[in-house]
Design a protein around this motif. Structure first.
Motif, short mmCIF file in Angstrom:
data_model
loop_
_atom_site.label_atom_id
_atom_site.label_comp_id
_atom_site.label_asym_id
_atom_site.label_seq_id
_atom_site.Cartn_x
_atom_site.Cartn_y
_atom_site.Cartn_z
N UNK A 58 16.85 1.52 14.01
CA UNK A 58 16.73 0.77 12.77
C UNK A 58 16.32 1.68 11.62
N UNK A 59 16.46 1.15 10.41
CA UNK A 59 16.21 1.93 9.20
C UNK A 59 15.19 1.21 8.32
N UNK A 60 14.31 1.99 7.73
CA UNK A 60 13.43 1.52 6.67
C UNK A 60 13.90 2.22 5.40
N UNK A 61 14.36 1.44 4.43
CA UNK A 61 14.84 1.98 3.16
C UNK A 61 13.99 1.38 2.05
N UNK A 62 13.48 2.25 1.17
CA UNK A 62 12.54 1.75 0.16
C UNK A 62 12.66 2.53 -1.14
N UNK A 63 12.10 1.95 -2.17
CA UNK A 63 12.02 2.59 -3.48
C UNK A 63 10.59 2.46 -3.99
N UNK A 64 10.02 3.59 -4.40
CA UNK A 64 8.72 3.60 -5.07
C UNK A 64 9.00 3.87 -6.55
N UNK A 65 8.42 3.05 -7.41
CA UNK A 65 8.62 3.23 -8.85
C UNK A 65 7.27 3.45 -9.51
N UNK A 66 7.20 4.44 -10.40
CA UNK A 66 5.97 4.70 -11.13
C UNK A 66 5.81 3.65 -12.22
N UNK A 67 4.73 2.90 -12.15
CA UNK A 67 4.47 1.82 -13.11
C UNK A 67 3.24 2.10 -13.98
N UNK A 68 2.66 3.28 -13.83
CA UNK A 68 1.45 3.64 -14.58
C UNK A 68 1.82 4.59 -15.72
N UNK A 69 1.70 4.08 -16.94
CA UNK A 69 2.04 4.90 -18.11
C UNK A 69 1.17 6.14 -18.23
N UNK A 70 -0.02 6.10 -17.63
CA UNK A 70 -0.92 7.26 -17.68
C UNK A 70 -0.39 8.44 -16.88
N UNK A 71 0.63 8.22 -16.06
CA UNK A 71 1.19 9.31 -15.26
C UNK A 71 2.30 10.05 -16.02
N UNK A 72 2.37 9.80 -17.32
CA UNK A 72 3.22 10.59 -18.22
C UNK A 72 4.67 10.68 -17.80
N UNK A 73 5.11 11.90 -17.49
CA UNK A 73 6.52 12.16 -17.22
C UNK A 73 7.04 11.40 -16.00
N UNK A 74 6.13 10.93 -15.14
CA UNK A 74 6.56 10.21 -13.94
C UNK A 74 6.80 8.72 -14.21
N UNK A 127 0.79 -1.24 0.00
CA UNK A 127 0.00 0.00 0.00
C UNK A 127 0.82 1.29 0.00
N UNK A 128 2.10 1.23 0.28
CA UNK A 128 2.88 2.47 0.41
C UNK A 128 3.03 3.15 -0.95
N UNK A 129 2.78 4.42 -0.99
CA UNK A 129 2.96 5.23 -2.20
C UNK A 129 1.65 5.60 -2.85
N UNK A 130 1.71 6.65 -3.68
CA UNK A 130 0.49 7.09 -4.39
C UNK A 130 0.09 6.08 -5.45
N UNK A 131 -1.12 6.25 -5.95
CA UNK A 131 -1.62 5.36 -7.00
C UNK A 131 -0.68 5.43 -8.21
N UNK A 132 -0.48 4.27 -8.81
CA UNK A 132 0.38 4.20 -9.99
C UNK A 132 1.83 3.89 -9.64
N UNK A 133 2.15 3.82 -8.35
CA UNK A 133 3.50 3.50 -7.90
C UNK A 133 3.47 2.15 -7.19
N UNK A 134 4.55 1.42 -7.29
CA UNK A 134 4.69 0.21 -6.48
C UNK A 134 6.05 0.25 -5.79
#
Length: 171
Positions: free
Chosen positions: A61-77, A42-49
């Protein structure tokens, strides 16, 4: 989805307060923030995983993460990666998580050109529901403006909508 919309306000020009009531028990809502398997859902805005999610859930402790935009409809993102890092300062099981939130790179180095945030998350039991209160303290009003201009409020609203959808799967 419930009718429990997120409420936001800015206090003292540099503290962003977000509140929302989730129709789920406090222990379950808290669990969603402490385990990588849940955060990835669930972490991240819609269109990101979340493509990377390493959680060491303890003070220091540390939480380290990467959100990647996987929605082509989000254009430049589309295809963009956004790395983040949280360093936990204090944890009271099912009640409070306090951490410093940073923008980072893939190696976990903090991006000092972006504002960090001192975050206190409170999980309040409301007879089977949970009120989540997040207080993000920034170094200045300008830092708050920077993240707001980036669309952070819309992003966190969508993120908490996704959290609610995930919580509903446990009902």
């Amino acid at each position: 989805m419930s009718n429990n919309a997120m409420v936001s306000r800015i206090e003292n020009d540099r503290v962003l307060v977000l509140e929302r009531v989730f129709d789920a028990p406090r222990d379950l809502v808290f669990k969603m923030f402490k385990e990588a398997e849940h955060l990835k859902r669930w972490w991240g805005p819609r269109g990101f995983e979340v493509t990377v999610c390493n959680v060491d859930f303890r003070p220091g402790g540390v939480w380290h993460y990467c959100m990647k935009c996987v929605d082509q409809n989000l254009g430049q993102f589309y295809g963009m990666e956004s790395w983040g890092k949280a360093v936990y300062k204090e944890i009271v099981e099912s009640e409070t998580i306090i951490y410093t939130d940073y923008f980072s790179d893939a190696e976990g180095n903090s991006n000092d050109s972006m504002p960090s945030t001192e975050v206190t998350m409170e999980f309040i039991d409301l007879d089977g529901k949970t009120k989540l209160v997040s207080r993000g303290e920034y170094v200045s009003a300008e830092a708050v403006k920077t993240v707001m201009d980036m669309g952070m409020l819309q992003g966190i609203t969508e993120t908490w909508d996704r959290l609610e959808e995930t919580l509903n799967e446990f009902k």
